[in-house]
Design a protein around this motif. Structure first.
Motif, PDB file in Angstrom:
ATOM      1  N   MET A  55      91.210   9.643 125.613  1.00  0.00           N
ATOM      2  CA  MET A  55      90.332  10.139 126.667  1.00  0.00           C
ATOM      3  C   MET A  55      89.973   8.996 127.613  1.00  0.00           C
ATOM      4  SD  MET A  55      86.574  11.937 126.345  1.00  0.00           S
ATOM      5  CE  MET A  55      87.278  13.285 125.368  1.00  0.00           C
ATOM      6  N   ALA A  56      90.086   9.251 128.903  1.00  0.00           N
ATOM      7  CA  ALA A  56      89.791   8.226 129.892  1.00  0.00           C
ATOM      8  C   ALA A  56      88.299   7.903 129.892  1.00  0.00           C
ATOM      9  CB  ALA A  56      90.219   8.697 131.278  1.00  0.00           C
ATOM     10  N   GLN A  57      87.986   6.618 129.991  1.00  0.00           N
ATOM     11  CA  GLN A  57      86.596   6.196 130.052  1.00  0.00           C
ATOM     12  C   GLN A  57      86.046   6.401 131.465  1.00  0.00           C
ATOM     13  OE1 GLN A  57      84.646   5.034 127.434  1.00  0.00           O
ATOM     14  NE2 GLN A  57      86.400   5.802 126.270  1.00  0.00           N
ATOM     15  N   PRO A  58      84.773   6.765 131.605  1.00  0.00           N
ATOM     16  CA  PRO A  58      84.197   6.930 132.942  1.00  0.00           C
ATOM     17  C   PRO A  58      84.133   5.594 133.657  1.00  0.00           C
ATOM     18  CG  PRO A  58      82.485   6.992 131.263  1.00  0.00           C
ATOM     19  CD  PRO A  58      83.798   7.004 130.538  1.00  0.00           C
ATOM     20  N   PRO A  59      84.168   5.600 134.991  1.00  0.00           N
ATOM     21  CA  PRO A  59      84.059   4.338 135.727  1.00  0.00           C
ATOM     22  C   PRO A  59      82.701   3.696 135.499  1.00  0.00           C
ATOM     23  CG  PRO A  59      83.817   6.209 137.208  1.00  0.00           C
ATOM     24  CD  PRO A  59      84.252   6.758 135.885  1.00  0.00           C
ATOM     25  N   ARG A  60      82.667   2.377 135.505  1.00  0.00           N
ATOM     26  CA  ARG A  60      81.415   1.662 135.351  1.00  0.00           C
ATOM     27  C   ARG A  60      80.741   1.484 136.718  1.00  0.00           C
ATOM     28  NH1 ARG A  60      78.902   2.185 130.815  1.00  0.00           N
ATOM     29  NH2 ARG A  60      80.311   2.048 129.043  1.00  0.00           N
ATOM     30  N   ASN A  61      79.438   1.297 136.690  1.00  0.00           N
ATOM     31  CA  ASN A  61      78.627   1.201 137.912  1.00  0.00           C
ATOM     32  C   ASN A  61      78.872   2.426 138.791  1.00  0.00           C
ATOM     33  OD1 ASN A  61      76.684  -0.232 139.474  1.00  0.00           O
ATOM     34  ND2 ASN A  61      78.288  -0.884 140.867  1.00  0.00           N
ATOM     35  N   ASN A  62      78.817   3.586 138.178  1.00  0.00           N
ATOM     36  CA  ASN A  62      79.110   4.846 138.867  1.00  0.00           C
ATOM     37  C   ASN A  62      77.874   5.329 139.624  1.00  0.00           C
ATOM     38  OD1 ASN A  62      80.033   7.311 139.721  1.00  0.00           O
ATOM     39  ND2 ASN A  62      79.924   8.271 137.701  1.00  0.00           N
ATOM     40  N   LEU A  63      77.810   5.050 140.921  1.00  0.00           N
ATOM     41  CA  LEU A  63      76.637   5.388 141.722  1.00  0.00           C
ATOM     42  C   LEU A  63      76.658   6.828 142.221  1.00  0.00           C
ATOM     43  CD1 LEU A  63      76.251   2.083 143.776  1.00  0.00           C
ATOM     44  CD2 LEU A  63      75.312   2.683 141.535  1.00  0.00           C
ATOM     45  N   SER A  64      77.745   7.545 141.979  1.00  0.00           N
ATOM     46  CA  SER A  64      77.814   8.941 142.415  1.00  0.00           C
ATOM     47  C   SER A  64      76.841   9.829 141.635  1.00  0.00           C
ATOM     48  CB  SER A  64      79.233   9.482 142.271  1.00  0.00           C
ATOM     49  OG  SER A  64      79.612   9.570 140.906  1.00  0.00           O
ATOM     50  N   ILE A  65      76.357   9.346 140.485  1.00  0.00           N
ATOM     51  CA  ILE A  65      75.466  10.173 139.659  1.00  0.00           C
ATOM     52  C   ILE A  65      74.191  10.553 140.404  1.00  0.00           C
ATOM     53  CG2 ILE A  65      76.348   9.270 137.482  1.00  0.00           C
ATOM     54  CD1 ILE A  65      73.898   7.469 137.324  1.00  0.00           C
ATOM     55  N   TYR A  66      73.739   9.720 141.340  1.00  0.00           N
ATOM     56  CA  TYR A  66      72.493  10.001 142.044  1.00  0.00           C
ATOM     57  C   TYR A  66      72.649  11.164 143.015  1.00  0.00           C
ATOM     58  CZ  TYR A  66      71.277   5.578 139.941  1.00  0.00           C
ATOM     59  OH  TYR A  66      71.056   4.572 139.022  1.00  0.00           O
ATOM     60  N   ASP A  67      73.786  11.245 143.670  1.00  0.00           N
ATOM     61  CA  ASP A  67      74.043  12.391 144.530  1.00  0.00           C
ATOM     62  C   ASP A  67      74.308  13.658 143.722  1.00  0.00           C
ATOM     63  OD1 ASP A  67      73.708  11.398 147.125  1.00  0.00           O
ATOM     64  OD2 ASP A  67      75.742  10.600 147.209  1.00  0.00           O
ATOM     65  N   GLU A  68      74.942  13.510 142.563  1.00  0.00           N
ATOM     66  CA  GLU A  68      75.312  14.676 141.761  1.00  0.00           C
ATOM     67  C   GLU A  68      74.098  15.461 141.274  1.00  0.00           C
ATOM     68  OE1 GLU A  68      77.700  12.965 138.719  1.00  0.00           O
ATOM     69  OE2 GLU A  68      79.450  12.651 140.014  1.00  0.00           O
ATOM     70  N   VAL A  69      72.975  14.794 141.073  1.00  0.00           N
ATOM     71  CA  VAL A  69      71.774  15.478 140.571  1.00  0.00           C
ATOM     72  C   VAL A  69      70.685  15.606 141.631  1.00  0.00           C
ATOM     73  CG1 VAL A  69      72.229  14.680 138.226  1.00  0.00           C
ATOM     74  CG2 VAL A  69      70.727  13.336 139.711  1.00  0.00           C
ATOM     75  N   ALA A  70      71.036  15.353 142.884  1.00  0.00           N
ATOM     76  CA  ALA A  70      70.024  15.288 143.945  1.00  0.00           C
ATOM     77  C   ALA A  70      69.207  16.571 144.059  1.00  0.00           C
ATOM     78  CB  ALA A  70      70.695  14.971 145.276  1.00  0.00           C
ATOM     79  N   GLU A  71      69.857  17.714 143.942  1.00  0.00           N
ATOM     80  CA  GLU A  71      69.146  18.982 144.106  1.00  0.00           C
ATOM     81  C   GLU A  71      68.088  19.194 143.023  1.00  0.00           C
ATOM     82  OE1 GLU A  71      71.734  22.291 144.447  1.00  0.00           O
ATOM     83  OE2 GLU A  71      72.649  21.622 146.328  1.00  0.00           O
ATOM     84  N   ASP A  72      68.246  18.549 141.878  1.00  0.00           N
ATOM     85  CA  ASP A  72      67.307  18.714 140.770  1.00  0.00           C
ATOM     86  C   ASP A  72      66.462  17.476 140.518  1.00  0.00           C
ATOM     87  OD1 ASP A  72      68.210  21.363 140.030  1.00  0.00           O
ATOM     88  OD2 ASP A  72      70.027  20.407 139.282  1.00  0.00           O
ATOM     89  N   TRP A  73      66.439  16.560 141.493  1.00  0.00           N
ATOM     90  CA  TRP A  73      65.784  15.276 141.288  1.00  0.00           C
ATOM     91  C   TRP A  73      64.321  15.427 140.895  1.00  0.00           C
ATOM     92  CZ3 TRP A  73      68.036  10.680 140.780  1.00  0.00           C
ATOM     93  CH2 TRP A  73      67.232   9.541 140.781  1.00  0.00           C
TER      94      TRP A  73
END
Length: 235
Positions: free
Chosen positions: A1-19
């Motif tokens: 299984m591929a490991q997720p990228p490190r220092n992944n800053l996209s997570i903040y936009d991905e949850v923005a609607e539920d922040w």
């Protein structure tokens, strides 16, 4: 299984609607860190009437808490969806939000009395540029408040193995341990940017909320998260 990228800053936009919903555990963790940080920073500065830049503000937890203390707040973050969520939640508050990065701040020299930067320095692409930009936008004698993560085996265990992999307090890939910053490195960078650095202290878990989430506060040990202040030269 591929490991997720490190220092992944996209997570903040991905949850923005539920922040601001309190439905996402790791986002609640970030929110729960605000009182612990301000419990220390409130001792160091007076916020009332001050022009404050929240560098790396995400969805606005810290910005709103500082505005509650009477500051005129500007928040900036590269996560445009998180900024949109921050603007929406702020309503008529005295907060301005911008999309941008710490390496190239879109502000004039000496625009702010205080710059606060939490959970950010270990993510930036060029720490030296960020510190120079912070110094540039501060007034002479202005204050830089910060926290970041130490680089050592203990911090890697706590933030990657425990927080990301075991407890899932953060999404996998949130941090790259190679980007963590030793206190001596940060002090050197701040001094080169024209700051006098104050005492550093630790930040970490000090209890649990009724919901079972971690509560945070000042700790004597700086092995994992440490926070502090620096003052720009008056001239």
């Amino acid at each position: 299984m591929a490991q997720p990228p490190r220092n992944n800053l996209s997570i903040y936009d991905e949850v923005a609607e539920d922040w601001w919903s309190d439905d996402i555990r790791w986002v609640r963790t970030l929110k729960n860190m605000v009182p612990g940080r301000l419990g220390y920073f409130d001792r160091l500065v007076s916020w009332q009437g001050k022009a404050v830049l929240d560098l790396g503000c995400a969805g606005g937890f810290m910005a709103e808490a500082i505005e509650d203390r009477g500051a005129h707040v500007t928040g900036i973050d590269p996560a445009k969806d998180a900024i949109a969520a921050a603007r929406s939640h702020a309503g008529a508050r005295d907060i301005t939000y911008d999309v941008g990065v710490g390496e190239a701040l879109p502000y004039t020299d000496g625009q702010f009395d205080i710059v606060i930067c939490v959970d950010v320095l270990e993510h930036v692409s060029d720490l030296t540029k960020v510190l120079k930009e912070v110094a540039r936008v501060l007034v002479p004698g202005g204050t830089f408040l910060f926290d970041t993560i130490n680089r050592n085996p203990v911090s890697r265990l706590a933030t990657i193995t425990v927080a990301e992999d075991i407890l899932r307090l953060l999404p996998k890939g949130t941090h790259d341990p190679a980007m963590f910053i030793k206190p001596s490195e940060l002090v050197e960078g701040l001094e080169q940017a024209g700051f006098a650095v104050g005492k550093l202290t630790g930040l970490g878990p000090v209890g649990l909320t009724l919901r079972g989430d971690l509560k945070f506060g000042r700790l004597p040990l700086k092995a994992v998260i440490y926070m502090g202040s620096a003052t720009k030269a008056a001239r």
